[in-house]
Design an enzyme around this catalytic site. Structure first.
Site: not given
Length: 660
Positions: A115, A418, A424
Site C-alpha cells: 500500500e 521585457c 531582445c
C-alpha cells in the site's frame, strides 16, 4: 427533530458520494438548499446533532489540546531503504512463521499486500454507537492530543457509520497537492509542503484554520474493535472500512512472494508523480491476520509489516544566488542557484522561484536555507525558507532592466516582462525554438543553438523567414556544412504540410498547450475560422475558460501576430485538419485512459489513435472512464481502475481493437 435527523443522514450520504466515491448524486445547488434548511432548523431549535455536517466548518478557538489515551496502542513502523533490508525482514518473518507452524499453528504460506505510505499526520478516530466521538494524534503511541473539532472539518471523514460497535481506526490526514497549489495562489505566506500544511492545520487550536485548508484523509487500519469477529486478512479489514464509508487508498496490490512485493514497490515509486498527494514510501504487510498474531511485535514495531522509504523529494539547502531567465513571451523567470543537494535520485544545483511576487511571498533571501522540492522529474521548486536567520543573508534584488537587452522592465501582475519583443535576442531565439519543436512544426535538426546562429547572422527574426533561407546562407554559418544545410532545408519543406493543431501550438498563443490546440483545431477546422472566432464561441467549448478565450482573441487582434500568420501561409505553410467519421470506431463514445509504457508507440500517439477510433483520451481515471490501456509499469491509474471495476486491457488487446 425527525426532519433534522432526515436532513443530517441525507446530507452525510451525499457528502460521502461526493468526497469519497467521486460520484455526486445531487447538484451543488440542491445540496446547498438542504444544508440551509438544516441550518435554519438548528437555529430555531437550538439543537445540533453530533454528526451534523454543519459541525465541519470549525467552531470556537480552543484554549489548548487535551491529552487523549488511545484504547489500543498505535505502533510505529519498521523501515527499510534497500531490497536487502526487505529480504532480511522477510527472512525473519518466514522463520517466525516456521517456528509457529512447528509448534502446531495452522498458518498459510505468507502473502503480502502493498500500500501507499502517506506523508501526512497520523490520526486515530474513535466511534461508538455508529458516531464519531473522538479523534487524536498518534502522540507517543499510548497518549496523543485530542483533535476532534479539527478532524470534523475534513469532509471525507464520516461523522456516522453503519457499524455500531466501539472501535478505533487509524489513518492519515493530508493535503492534496492541487489544494496546496490553489491555497498558495492567494495565501499571504505560502505553505511549504503538503505534509507541514496538514500537520499545522490539524494541530491548530482554531478549527476554522483547519477547515480553510480543505484537508483530506485516508484510512488503512482498525486498531481496536468490539462487536464483530476478528478480521481474517488485510483485504477483509479494508473491505470493512469501505463498507463503513471510510476513504481507503486505491493502492492495494497483492504479492504472492517478496519478489512480487518488491516489484509492486517499484511500480508505486515510478508512478508516485501521478498522485495528487504525497507518499514517502510503500508499506508491505503480511495479509493473513493469524500469521500476524503469531509474529507479534517488537517493543516498537509490528513484525508483520515494514515501510520501504523512497528517496527524498524534499530537502533543505542554501540559496546561493538568483539569476533571471527570459522566455519567448519576454517573461522573466527567477532561477535559484543552490548548494548541491541530492533529491529524488538526482543532484540538484538550481530550482525555480516562479516570479518576483513568489520571491516576496516566500521571504527567501540569498544566503538563507530554503526548502526545495522535486517530484516526477520536473524542475525543482523552492517552496519557502527554513525558519531560521543568519547574518549573511541579503535581499534578492528586483531587476529594473532586462539582463539581456537593457530595456526597462514592465511589471504585469506577479511577473516581470521585457517589452522589447523584436530586439531582445533570448525572446527571438526561444520563439523560433518553440515554433520548430516536436509538438509544434517538428522541424528536424533545428535546435536552440541553430536559432541563435540565425539570429546573430541577421537571417531570421520571425518564424516565416525560416522558409526563405537558402543553402548558401546556411553554409556560411559556423559548422554548417552542405549536408547539414540540405537536411535543414528538407525538414523546413516537410514541415509546411502540417496538422492544424501543430500550427496553432507553434505560433505561440499564450495559455495554449498541445491539448487545447487540438481542441481548437477540431472545433474550428481552419486557421481562418479560428481567427474569426468570438469570445462567446470559444467559452462555449469544453475546457475553454475566459482566460484562454481572451488569449486567442487577443492574439489574433494584434497586427504583428496577424502579419506573422499571413506570412507563414504565404510562404507555403498549409495547415490541414481532416474531420473523420469516427462513429463506428473501435472506441466510439468511450473515455479511454492510457497508463504505463507501450512498446509500440508513445503516449501521445496512443491517445491520437484513440481519438481516431472515436474515443476520448483522458488523463485521469474516474467513474466516467470506460476503459484503461495498461502498459509496462502502470501505476496508480491502473490501481484505481481495478478498484472501480473498470475494464483494463494490455497493449496487445489495444492494438487488436485498433486493427493493427
Amino acid at each position: 427533530m425527525e426532519r433534522m435527523r432526515q436532513l443530517v443522514d441525507y446530507l452525510n450520504d451525499m457528502a460521502y458520494r461526493y468526497y469519497t466515491l467521486d460520484d455526486p448524486s445531487i447538484s451543488d445547488a440542491e445540496y446547498d438548499k438542504l444544508y440551509d434548511e438544516l441550518l435554519k432548523l438548528e437555529a430555531e431549535t437550538g439543537e445540533r446533532l453530533p454528526d451534523s455536517p454543519t459541525r465541519r466548518v470549525g467552531g470556537e478557538v480552543l484554549p489548548g489540546f487535551e491529552p487523549h489515551t488511545h484504547i489500543a496502542r498505535l505502533w510505529s513502523m519498521g523501515k527499510a531503504q534497500s531490497v536487502e533490508a526487505l529480504e532480511e525482514w522477510a527472512r525473519r518473518a518466514e522463520k517466525l512463521r516456521a517456528d509457529a507452524v512447528a509448534a502446531g499453528a495452522d498458518l498459510p504460506p505468507i502473502t503480502y499486500v502493498v500500500e501507499h505510505k502517506f506523508d501526512g499526520l497520523t490520526v486515530n478516530l474513535t466511534y461508538e454507537g455508529g458516531r464519531l466521538v473522538g479523534a487524536a494524534t498518534r502522540g507517543n503511541g499510548v497518549v496523543g492530543e485530542a483533535i476532534l473539532p479539527q478532524v470534523m472539518t475534513i469532509r471525507s471523514i464520516p461523522l456516522s457509520i453503519p457499524f455500531t460497535g466501539r472501535m478505533e481506526v487509524h489513518g492519515e490526514g493530508f493535503m492534496r497537492i492541487s489544494v496546496l497549489e490553489k491555497y498558495n495562489e492567494t495565501a499571504k505566506e505560502p505553505l511549504k509542503n503538503p505534509r507541514n500544511a496538514a500537520a499545522g492545520a490539524l494541530r491548530n487550536l482554531d478549527p476554522a484554520v483547519t477547515a480553510a485548508r480543505r484537508l483530506d484523509a485516508c484510512f488503512y487500519d482498525v486498531g481496536f474493535i468490539e462487536g464483530r469477529p476478528a478480521f481474517a486478512s488485510q483485504h477483509e479489514m479494508l473491505a470493512f472500512l469501505r463498507e463503513n464509508r471510510f476513504p481507503v487508498s486505491s493502492c492495494e496490490l497483492d504479492a504472492a512472494s517478496l519478489a512480487e512485493a518488491v516489484a509492486a514497490v517499484r511500480q508505486i515509486e515510478e508512478s508516485r508523480g501521478e498522485l495528487d498527494y504525497d507518499i514517502d514510501g510503500a508499506v508491505i504487510k503480511i495479509d493473513d491476520y493469524a500469521t500476524r498474531d503469531a509474529l507479534g511485535y517488537t517493543d516498537k514495531f509490528p513484525r508483520w509489516a515494514v515501510a520501504y522509504k523512497f528517496e527524498a523529494e524534499e530537502q533543505t539547502t542554501l540559496l546561493e544566488d538568483v539569476t533571471w531567465q527570459i522566455g519567448r513571451t519576454g517573461k522573466l523567470t527567477p532561477v535559484a542557484k543552490v548548494a548541491p543537494v541530492e533529491l529524488a535520485g538526482a543532484t540538484v544545483r538550481q530550482a525555480t522561484l516562479n516570479n518576483w511576487q513568489d520571491i516576496q511571498r516566500k521571504r527567501v533571501k540569498i544566503g538563507a536555507r530554503v526548502w526545495i522540492r522535486r517530484s516526477n522529474e520536473v524542475i525543482p521548486e523552492i517552496m519557502g525558507r527554513v525558519d531560521e536567520f543568519n547574518d549573511d543573508e541579503r535581499d534578492v534584488v528586483k531587476p529594473e532592466v532586462c539582463p539581456s537587452c537593457g530595456a526597462a522592465l514592465e511589471e504585469r501582475g506577479a511577473h516581470l516582462f521585457c517589452p522589447n519583443r523584436d530586439g531582445c535576442k533570448p525572446q527571438v531565439v526561444m520563439r523560433l525554438s518553440h515554433f520548430a519543436s516536436r509538438d509544434a512544426m517538428d522541424i528536424d535538426t533545428f535546435s536552440e543553438k541553430t536559432a541563435g546562429q540565425l539570429v546573430d547572422a541577421g537571417l531570421v527574426q520571425e518564424a516565416d523567414q525560416l522558409y526563405s533561407l537558402t543553402r548558401e546562407q546556411l553554409c556560411a554559418l559556423d559548422r554548417f556544412g552542405e549536408k547539414k544545410a540540405d537536411n535543414l532545408l528538407a525538414a523546413l519543406e516537410k514541415s509546411k504540410a502540417c496538422r492544424l493543431n501543430s500550427f496553432i501550438y507553434a505560433i505561440g498563443i499564450p495559455n495554449i498547450g498541445t491539448k487545447t490546440a487540438r481542441d481548437l483545431a477540431e472545433r474550428f477546422g481552419s486557421v481562418q475560422a479560428l481567427r474569426a472566432a468570438t469570445r462567446d464561441e470559444l467559452t462555449r467549448m469544453d475546457d475553454i475558460g475566459e482566460i484562454v478565450a481572451d488569449s486567442v482573441v487577443g492574439f489574433f487582434a494584434d497586427p504583428a501576430n496577424g502579419r506573422l500568420v499571413d506570412a507563414l501561409l504565404a510562404a507555403g505553410v498549409a495547415p490541414r485538419w481532416e474531420q473523420r467519421d469516427t462513429t463506428g470506431g473501435a472506441f466510439a463514445g468511450m473515455t479511454v485512459v492510457v497508463t504505463g509504457t507501450l512498446a509500440s508507440m508513445g503516449r501521445s500517439e496512443a491517445e491520437e489513435a484513440i481519438r481516431q477510433a472515436g474515443g476520448k483520451a483522458a488523463g485521469s481515471v474516474s467513474k466516467k472512464t470506460s476503459l484503461v490501456v495498461a502498459g509496462e509499469n502502470a501505476g496508480s491509474k491502473l490501481t484505481k481502475a481495478q478498484a472501480l471495476g473498470i475494464e483494463v486491457i494490455g497493449e496487445e488487446a489495444f492494438l487488436a481493437r485498433l486493427g493493427r
